[in-house]
Design an enzyme around this catalytic site. Sequence first.
Site, mmCIF file in Angstrom:
data_model
loop_
_atom_site.group_PDB
_atom_site.id
_atom_site.type_symbol
_atom_site.label_atom_id
_atom_site.label_comp_id
_atom_site.label_asym_id
_atom_site.label_seq_id
_atom_site.Cartn_x
_atom_site.Cartn_y
_atom_site.Cartn_z
ATOM 1 N N SER A 17 0.857 -1.188 0.000
ATOM 2 C CA SER A 17 0.000 0.000 0.000
ATOM 3 C C SER A 17 0.892 1.238 0.000
ATOM 4 C CB SER A 17 -0.887 0.013 1.254
ATOM 5 O OG SER A 17 -1.491 1.276 1.438
ATOM 6 N N TYR A 32 -1.779 -1.141 10.086
ATOM 7 C CA TYR A 32 -1.967 -1.376 8.652
ATOM 8 C C TYR A 32 -0.716 -0.980 7.877
ATOM 9 C CZ TYR A 32 -3.976 -1.037 3.945
ATOM 10 O OH TYR A 32 -4.224 -1.190 2.595
#
Length: 260
Positions: A138, A151
């Site tokens: 990401s 995350y």
Amino acid sequence: MRWAVVTGASSGIGLEFARQLAKKRFSLVLVSNQEKELNECAEHLRSLYFVEALTLFADLSIPESVAAITGFLTEKGIVPEVLVNNAGIFDFRQVADLSENRIDIYIGLHVRAVTMLSVEIGRMMAGRRHGYILNMSSMSCWMPMPGIALYSSTKAYIRAFSRAFRVEMKDSGVSVTVACPGGIATNLFGLSEKLQRFAVKIGVLVTPERFVRRALKKMFRRKAQYINGGLNRLSIVAVASLPEWARLKVKRVAFDNKRK
């Protein structure tokens, strides 16, 4: 027969990876913890593209899942040409507010499963001296921001692991690509469909179709990394370079004020 394994294949980006690989005439092994949705997706892809689509219901956050997947492939005599490690989760919450079980899921899903599937299926590919692995990181992997700490840190692991594993596998004929997308119009972030459409229109989000098409193109060209969009590349630098006082202000506005 050319085979591709896609994790998190029952919805969102994973389903789009499966669809576009089916369109390229790949037979599929679809992995997800959403059994009903997974079977529906497989049936849809079979009828639309006339390819083989096998389903495997598995919770990738638990250690036993990798052995279940590799055992399934061995039983079926399948050596995948493509592996897409896509399954993932997201919370906008402080780490201290997450349960121990939720933290374990992050680590199991983003770290252990990605690592072990890459290693085990990578070995199978190396036996034929050909294969492609695409791991989903990401853009947030460069962003130490409050609310996405777990995350972003586990996604940072995926990027670092993929870049190093790529070099280790290079002489075996197996290519490893890591994708570091910015915002994509899926349900991962909890946005309504209306907001998603608006965000795509103004360029904040990209559609899954466009992202997957370009990510697969990079993978098949054996590129090391894919980040979608010039704006995302600029924002990586901007957000990652925010001083600590600015990140502290985000924390206070986003979390502390809600508790008062």
